[in-house]
Scaffold this active site. Structure first.
Site: not given
Length: 485
Positions: A228, A324, A406
């Site tokens: 992340d 992502e 996170d």
């Protein structure tokens, strides 16, 4: 032109070295890069001349069959015409022999690619932002670059020099032992070389077909890692075994911001260039501007070095890496976050993890852009309706889980890859729909511009009708081009 495919067990990798050319060699480098720009501008003007001519003739009421024929933009056609023009055109006749033919091929290839991208974008066959018509490159702002694909391209055995066509042997600023050792034992083969001037110095980048070591596998090939990315912590890495690691954001630009402000004030107080008034920069301005540029170059080098070390460590440790699909372009439109997002380099991290997992034999998984990794509870999988950005702690209303925002997102990304590969029926499985309240899987605003052609552009509202001829020229180009050696 057909894309080069490496041999089985080989990959294409670039080796980049800084150069220390002498005065004569630097003049030749600039001459080659200028020749590439001149050839590019000629190709753009030559093709666009027929477009504007047809548009003017159509405005006079001339029939379609009687209009000026379209000029092809395939690399083969541009090379054929340019080789005839350069001997008689006064723009090239006096100096074209001073440079390698590869310099002109670089410009023509770039022009052919630019027209091809424009055509595909206008037909809707190219992803991303719309590509406009190719434009001529300015001598003041165009980057200096030239690519060599044939001729004497080699790394010298002394590991301190490289040889390039028409440029001779150029000393390198650093040792070339990493590449020369592989060439010596037969595990690497140079395909091409590109010289480029950036960040205040010359670089040469060798495109090499290299055999990766078979024993270079991730340390934990069965472990999945979710990465992340963020501004406060550059990366939060959570693996499928429960481990979590926080990588702080070094903030190279923020660290140098105070120094850059002081240098920028110094530059603004000097007499700088002004093209409108014909004013040339003073010597003191040039010195101050060079000092400021050195700070910018140092920040860029530190950022690139840090990102390479981070991605190499991730791909060398975990067999599967999940990242992502961030909308970085949209983040950069946020005036409060743009500077920090650009300094972090989110898109570069994804790009590097993608090709480095291929080198190590790992798997690279990209989570959907609308997958709610931050809103989903990593313990019970309940999805929150809202989670503002300023809320840095995730609190689950169903299982009372309290965890860093996170870290929660990284755990969800790791679980996503596990679900995809094992088929557990949770978020991320093929064919399984995850509940996304409030339409979290759809855009909330339409920002896509119309792709309809506007009046006044060369070529009219549609592309040239002779696409079949262009396709035939490209096929001939592919068949006649020799294979890379």
């Amino acid at each position: 032109m057909k894309k080069f495919e490496p041999r089985p067990g080989f990959v294409v990798q670039a080796f980049r070295f800084a150069l220390d050319p002498n005065v004569t060699q630097e003049q030749r480098l600039r001459s080659h890069c200028g020749a590439a720009r001149a050839a590019y501008n000629w190709a753009v003007s030559w093709v666009m001349a027929s477009w504007w001519q047809r548009k003017a003739e159509a405005s006079y009421g001339i029939d379609e069959e009687e209009l000026t024929p379209w000029r092809p933009w395939s690399l083969l056609a541009l090379r054929k015409v340019f080789n005839e023009v350069k001997k008689t055109d006064p723009r090239f006749a006096g100096w074209w022999e001073e440079n390698s033919k590869e310099a002109y091929s670089t410009g023509l290839a770039n022009a052919a690619a630019a027209f091809d991208n424009y055509a595909k974008s206008k037909r809707g066959q190219r992803e991303g932002r719309r590509v406009g018509m190719p434009r001529r490159k300015s001598k003041r702002t165009a980057g200096l670059a030239c690519r060599f694909t044939t001729g004497a391209i080699r790394v010298e055995p002394d590991r301190r020099h490289v040889t390039l066509p028409r440029l001779g042997t150029v000393r390198t600023h650093e040792s070339t032992r990493k590449l020369q050792r592989r060439i010596g034992n037969g595990t690497a083969r140079v395909l091409s070389a590109t010289v480029r001037f950036e960040r205040g110095r010359w670089f040469v980048s060798f495109q090499v077909e290299i055999q990766r070591a078979a024993d270079r596998v991730p340390a934990f090939p069965d472990v999945v890692a979710g990465v992340d990315l963020g501004v406060k912590c550059l990366a939060v890495i959570a693996d499928s075994q429960g481990g979590v690691r926080f990588v702080p954001n070094p903030g190279h630009y923020d660290s140098a911001l105070k120094h850059l402000k002081r240098l920028s004030r110094r530059v603004s107080r000097r007499q700088g260039p002004d093209r409108r008034a014909g004013q040339k920069p003073s010597r003191r301005w040039a010195i101050a501007n060079a000092e400021r540029n050195r700070v910018h170059h140092r920040v860029a080098n530190l950022r690139a070095d840090g990102l390479h070390k981070l991605t190499t460590a991730i791909t060398g440790e975990y067999g599967t890496v999940v990242v992502e699909d961030l909308n970085v372009a949209g983040m950069l439109r946020n005036r409060r976050l743009a500077r920090r997002v650009a300094d972090a380099g989110f898109a570069e991290i994804r790009r590097q993890t993608a090709y480095k997992t291929g080198w190590t034999g790992g798997t690279h998984v990209v989570a959907d852009r609308w997958y709610p990794s931050s809103k989903t509870c990593s313990n019970c999988r309940v999805v929150k309706a809202k989670l503002p950005l300023h809320v840095r702690v995730f609190r689950c209303d169903a299982c009372d889980l309290v965890i860093d925002r996170d870290e929660n997102a990284a755990r969800n990304l790791a679980a996503l890859a596990t679900a995809v590969t094992t088929g557990t029926g949770v978020a991320g499985d093929p064919g399984v729909q995850t509940p996304k309240p409030r339409g979290a899987d759809h855009k909330t605003r339409t920002t896509t511009r119309s792709r309809k052609a506007t009046g006044g552009r060369a070529g009219g509202a549609t592309l040239p009708h002779q696409r079949q001829k262009e396709t035939r020229d490209r096929h001939q180009d592919t068949e006649t081009q020799p294979a890379l050696r």
